[in-house]
Enzyme design. Structure first.
Site, mmCIF file in Angstrom:
data_model
loop_
_atom_site.group_PDB
_atom_site.id
_atom_site.type_symbol
_atom_site.label_atom_id
_atom_site.label_comp_id
_atom_site.label_asym_id
_atom_site.label_seq_id
_atom_site.Cartn_x
_atom_site.Cartn_y
_atom_site.Cartn_z
ATOM 1 N N LEU A 11 0.809 -1.280 0.016
ATOM 2 C CA LEU A 11 -0.048 -0.068 0.011
ATOM 3 C C LEU A 11 0.877 1.228 0.092
ATOM 4 C CD1 LEU A 11 -2.870 -1.121 2.501
ATOM 5 C CD2 LEU A 11 -2.630 -1.507 0.238
ATOM 6 N N GLU A 23 0.298 5.930 -0.749
ATOM 7 C CA GLU A 23 -0.572 6.893 -0.518
ATOM 8 C C GLU A 23 -1.758 7.142 -1.413
ATOM 9 O OE1 GLU A 23 -2.182 10.323 1.279
ATOM 10 O OE2 GLU A 23 -0.532 9.075 2.020
ATOM 11 N N HIS A 43 -3.449 4.384 -2.149
ATOM 12 C CA HIS A 43 -4.491 3.296 -1.362
ATOM 13 C C HIS A 43 -4.737 4.128 -0.141
ATOM 14 C CE1 HIS A 43 -1.685 0.491 -3.395
ATOM 15 N NE2 HIS A 43 -3.079 0.188 -3.989
ATOM 16 N N GLN A 77 -5.450 -12.427 -12.674
ATOM 17 C CA GLN A 77 -5.558 -11.464 -13.627
ATOM 18 C C GLN A 77 -3.835 -11.194 -14.001
ATOM 19 O OE1 GLN A 77 -6.900 -9.090 -10.221
ATOM 20 N NE2 GLN A 77 -5.280 -7.573 -10.620
ATOM 21 N N VAL A 82 -3.676 9.867 -7.416
ATOM 22 C CA VAL A 82 -2.628 10.538 -6.390
ATOM 23 C C VAL A 82 -1.241 10.503 -6.954
ATOM 24 C CG1 VAL A 82 -1.609 10.627 -4.076
ATOM 25 C CG2 VAL A 82 -4.029 9.804 -4.587
ATOM 26 N N SER A 136 2.294 4.325 -7.492
ATOM 27 C CA SER A 136 2.157 3.063 -7.848
ATOM 28 C C SER A 136 2.994 2.004 -7.095
ATOM 29 C CB SER A 136 2.381 2.703 -9.607
ATOM 30 O OG SER A 136 2.394 1.494 -9.738
ATOM 31 N N ARG A 186 4.395 -0.479 -8.266
ATOM 32 C CA ARG A 186 5.451 -1.073 -9.442
ATOM 33 C C ARG A 186 6.291 -0.044 -9.430
ATOM 34 N NH1 ARG A 186 0.565 -3.495 -11.674
ATOM 35 N NH2 ARG A 186 1.063 -6.034 -11.979
#
Length: 282
Positions: free
Chosen positions: A33, A35, A37, A61, A176, A185, A187
């Site tokens: 998680l 910012e 999230h 997915q 954000v 992200s 990632r």
């Protein structure tokens, strides 16, 4: 905050909450998680009596050559973010708990998935829709919160919730960003130092495109080429796509008018980043 690891216990709790008439705000995530999230959690906290967060890296997915095994995980960090942002229940199931037997049924999404990330990642949104159908049935949310960084995902989810008459309100939340404009992200940790310096040009290219549209440009091809040229000039990344569609239908357009989305995906050496803006074309 209580941590729940089994479907049975989570369903028992949410059934009782639902029966008592309490509103449930649900934030589904794959963890690690940040910012972005936290913003979803705070909004859920403001608008509901109970907040449920799920952390589950959903294998359905991910494609065969994607980063399922490499996807960052840090449950201690996630617990801290959850506590700091008012989560009541953290649902943290294992893959075996969510998929105890071979899946005999999946949710096949037939619209809004043949472009952007859906085109590049066949089967991805079927995996997203399937796990969300399960999570919605487990958590019985009043509202569910999703970041607009995955704008195609939001459009797909809104469609399938409507199609299946699922009694949940989907709440999209603005992207954000870091101070330099890069969309937050999980990632981003895979970017090298040089790539991290280049990555804000993704948003920079979108801002330039927005200015041109607001100045009167109505030709989608001109706008898309402008974005590609900017990214190719200022980064070493490879443009996966830079596309413009009506939103949320994600239908192709010949002229920029109505609500549209301009979305990009760029591949760096070890990570693929996405970004987008939505705006009204006059």
């Amino acid at each position: 905050m209580k941590i729940i690891t089994t479907v049975q216990e989570m369903q028992q709790i949410t059934n009782e909450l639902h029966a008592s008439g309490k509103s449930i705000g649900f934030v589904p995530t794959m963890g690690y998680l940040h910012e972005g999230h936290a913003t979803l959690l705070r909004k859920a906290r403001e608008e509901n009596e109970i907040v449920v967060l799920s952390v589950f890296v959903n294998p359905l997915q991910f494609g065969p050559n994607e980063d399922l095994d490499r996807y960052p995980r840090d449950i201690d960090r996630d617990e801290n973010v959850a506590k700091e942002n008012g989560v009541d229940y953290l649902f943290y199931p294992s893959v075996e708990e969510m998929y105890p037997a071979e899946q005999t049924t999946t949710v096949e999404v037939v619209k809004r998935t043949d472009v952007l990330c859906g085109k590049q990642r066949p089967g991805h949104f079927a995996g997203v829709a399937t796990v969300l159908m399960k999570l919605f049935n487990i958590t019985l949310p009043t509202r569910a919160y999703f970041g607009m960084k995955d704008a195609q995902q939001v459009a797909v989810i809104e469609g399938f919730v409507t199609d299946f008459n699922i009694p949940v309100t989907i709440v999209p939340v603005d992207i954000v960003r870091e101070e330099d404009g890069l969309a937050k992200s999980s990632r981003n940790v895979y970017l090298s130092l040089e790539e991290r310096e280049e990555a804000p040009h993704l948003y920079g290219s979108l801002c330039i495109a927005k200015e041109r549209i607001e100045a009167g440009e109505r030709n989608p091809e001109i706008i898309m080429n402008l974005v590609k040229e900017h990214i190719e000039k200022y980064t070493k990344g490879t443009v996966d796509y830079a596309d413009l569609y009506a939103y949320p239908s994600l239908k192709a357009i010949n002229k920029i008018e109505g609500r549209i989305i301009l979305a990009i995906a760029v591949k760096f050496e070890n990570v693929r980043l996405i970004d987008n803006i939505t705006l009204m074309g006059k």
